[in-house]
Write a protein that holds these residues in place. Structure first.
Motif, PDB file in Angstrom:
ATOM      1  N   UNK A  72       0.809  -1.203   0.000  1.00  0.00           N
ATOM      2  CA  UNK A  72       0.000   0.000   0.000  1.00  0.00           C
ATOM      3  C   UNK A  72       0.846   1.259   0.000  1.00  0.00           C
ATOM      4  N   UNK A  73       0.469   2.230  -0.818  1.00  0.00           N
ATOM      5  CA  UNK A  73       1.066   3.568  -0.777  1.00  0.00           C
ATOM      6  C   UNK A  73       0.247   4.375   0.216  1.00  0.00           C
ATOM      7  N   UNK A  74       0.761   4.504   1.432  1.00  0.00           N
ATOM      8  CA  UNK A  74      -0.014   5.027   2.555  1.00  0.00           C
ATOM      9  C   UNK A  74       0.166   6.533   2.712  1.00  0.00           C
ATOM     10  N   UNK A  75      -0.333   7.246   1.735  1.00  0.00           N
ATOM     11  CA  UNK A  75      -0.370   8.710   1.819  1.00  0.00           C
ATOM     12  C   UNK A  75      -1.632   9.163   1.099  1.00  0.00           C
ATOM     13  N   UNK A  76      -2.495   9.854   1.808  1.00  0.00           N
ATOM     14  CA  UNK A  76      -3.760  10.271   1.208  1.00  0.00           C
ATOM     15  C   UNK A  76      -3.529  11.386   0.192  1.00  0.00           C
ATOM     16  N   UNK A  77      -2.942  12.491   0.636  1.00  0.00           N
ATOM     17  CA  UNK A  77      -2.761  13.635  -0.260  1.00  0.00           C
ATOM     18  C   UNK A  77      -1.835  13.294  -1.419  1.00  0.00           C
ATOM     19  N   UNK A  78      -0.827  12.471  -1.176  1.00  0.00           N
ATOM     20  CA  UNK A  78       0.093  12.084  -2.230  1.00  0.00           C
ATOM     21  C   UNK A  78      -0.543  11.211  -3.286  1.00  0.00           C
ATOM     22  N   UNK A 212      -8.998   2.539   5.932  1.00  0.00           N
ATOM     23  CA  UNK A 212      -9.320   2.179   4.556  1.00  0.00           C
ATOM     24  C   UNK A 212      -8.145   1.493   3.868  1.00  0.00           C
ATOM     25  N   UNK A 213      -6.927   1.997   4.102  1.00  0.00           N
ATOM     26  CA  UNK A 213      -5.749   1.414   3.462  1.00  0.00           C
ATOM     27  C   UNK A 213      -5.521  -0.016   3.929  1.00  0.00           C
ATOM     28  N   UNK A 214      -5.589  -0.239   5.230  1.00  0.00           N
ATOM     29  CA  UNK A 214      -5.387  -1.580   5.778  1.00  0.00           C
ATOM     30  C   UNK A 214      -6.473  -2.538   5.314  1.00  0.00           C
ATOM     31  N   UNK A 215      -7.705  -2.112   5.383  1.00  0.00           N
ATOM     32  CA  UNK A 215      -8.846  -2.943   4.958  1.00  0.00           C
ATOM     33  C   UNK A 215      -8.686  -3.367   3.501  1.00  0.00           C
ATOM     34  N   UNK A 216      -8.314  -2.426   2.639  1.00  0.00           N
ATOM     35  CA  UNK A 216      -8.177  -2.736   1.218  1.00  0.00           C
ATOM     36  C   UNK A 216      -6.984  -3.655   0.956  1.00  0.00           C
ATOM     37  N   UNK A 217      -5.856  -3.406   1.634  1.00  0.00           N
ATOM     38  CA  UNK A 217      -4.704  -4.290   1.479  1.00  0.00           C
ATOM     39  C   UNK A 217      -5.043  -5.718   1.870  1.00  0.00           C
ATOM     40  N   UNK A 218      -5.733  -5.881   2.975  1.00  0.00           N
ATOM     41  CA  UNK A 218      -6.096  -7.225   3.423  1.00  0.00           C
ATOM     42  C   UNK A 218      -6.980  -7.926   2.396  1.00  0.00           C
ATOM     43  N   UNK A 219      -7.902  -7.202   1.798  1.00  0.00           N
ATOM     44  CA  UNK A 219      -8.792  -7.828   0.828  1.00  0.00           C
ATOM     45  C   UNK A 219      -8.062  -8.196  -0.454  1.00  0.00           C
ATOM     46  N   UNK A 220      -7.189  -7.325  -0.949  1.00  0.00           N
ATOM     47  CA  UNK A 220      -6.476  -7.692  -2.183  1.00  0.00           C
ATOM     48  C   UNK A 220      -5.469  -8.814  -1.909  1.00  0.00           C
ATOM     49  N   UNK A 221      -5.086  -8.975  -0.651  1.00  0.00           N
ATOM     50  CA  UNK A 221      -4.205 -10.076  -0.259  1.00  0.00           C
ATOM     51  C   UNK A 221      -4.977 -11.359   0.017  1.00  0.00           C
ATOM     52  N   UNK A 222      -6.308 -11.309  -0.074  1.00  0.00           N
ATOM     53  CA  UNK A 222      -7.129 -12.483   0.193  1.00  0.00           C
ATOM     54  C   UNK A 222      -7.279 -12.797   1.655  1.00  0.00           C
TER      55      UNK A 222
END
Length: 241
Positions: A72-78, A212-222
């Motif tokens: 995950x690229x963990x920067x919102x504004x970036x 949101x970042x953690x939740x999405x990473x976990x899902x794309x990781x299965x």
């Protein structure tokens, strides 16, 4: 049931003082977090845009880690800086470099909003006005209304967010009836375990950048089921296919 170990890689701005402690505190079963940094000492357009190319190199290195399943690229504004499609262009660079599924914070927020069916938000962001305006424009370009936006957090810098305690009493009076959810922006903000209490008081969903970042990473990781619903209602929701 025995869970297979997975690794999640996080690319974080160099000034972030929060996220490396925030995720491990959740003690997710058989989930290891691996971090690397890209240069960002201040929120200028030049520095924020400069993180994009650095993120590809960072993702390449994280891809060497055993059991790595997502980055995950963990920067919102970036990741919302240049508007519609900018987050997706960062993902493409990182995936090409690493060979792994990748997400950005801004893209993850959009995915979370769709999963929860949220269309009209009260937004809280620590940025200067010009950057907060870009956040509003980014959300609206994806069909998400912003009925209220408190920017600046009445603080001098995002570094203070790590020391700022529960924000429930500050947030609640500001949320209009028209908002069906709340988004608190910035990965340099620790508060994962404070989300559920705010949701219970509001009766509405709350999304933060780190959640949101953690939740999405976990899902794309299965491995979406490893995030407990005790954290937030988002944890029990799957991304919309």
């Amino acid at each position: 049931m025995h869970l297979q170990p997975i690794g999640l890689g996080i690319v974080t701005p160099s000034g972030n003082s929060v996220i490396e402690r925030d995720y491990p505190r959740l003690a997710l079963s058989e989930v290891g977090f691996h971090f690397t940094r890209v240069f960002n000492s201040e929120d200028t357009a030049q520095q924020l845009s400069g993180m994009k190319a650095q993120a590809a190199d960072a993702a390449r290195l994280l891809g060497h880690v055993r059991y790595m399943k997502a980055i995950g690229f963990a920067c919102t504004s970036g990741s919302f800086l240049e508007g519609l499609g900018y987050d997706e262009s960062i993902v493409a660079l990182m995936e090409e470099a690493s060979g792994l599924p990748c997400v950005t914070t801004s893209g993850s927020v959009l995915t979370a909003l769709r999963a929860l069916g949220l269309r009209n938000l009260a937004v809280f962001s620590p940025y200067e006005e010009w950057l907060s305006n870009r956040l509003t424009a980014f959300l609206e370009s994806h069909g998400v209304g912003v009925s209220y936006h408190a920017w600046g957090f009445d603080m001098d810098s995002t570094e203070e967010l790590d020391r700022w305690g529960p924000i429930n009493d500050w947030v609640i009076p500001k949320i209009p009836d028209s908002a069906d959810g709340v988004f608190i922006s910035c990965t340099n903000f620790t508060w994962l375990k404070g989300i559920k209490p705010l949701e219970q008081r509001l009766g509405r969903a709350v999304i933060t950048s780190n959640l949101a970042t953690l939740w999405n990473m976990l899902h794309v990781a299965g491995a979406g089921g490893r995030l407990s619903g005790e954290v937030a209602r988002l944890a029990d929701v799957r991304p919309v296919e």
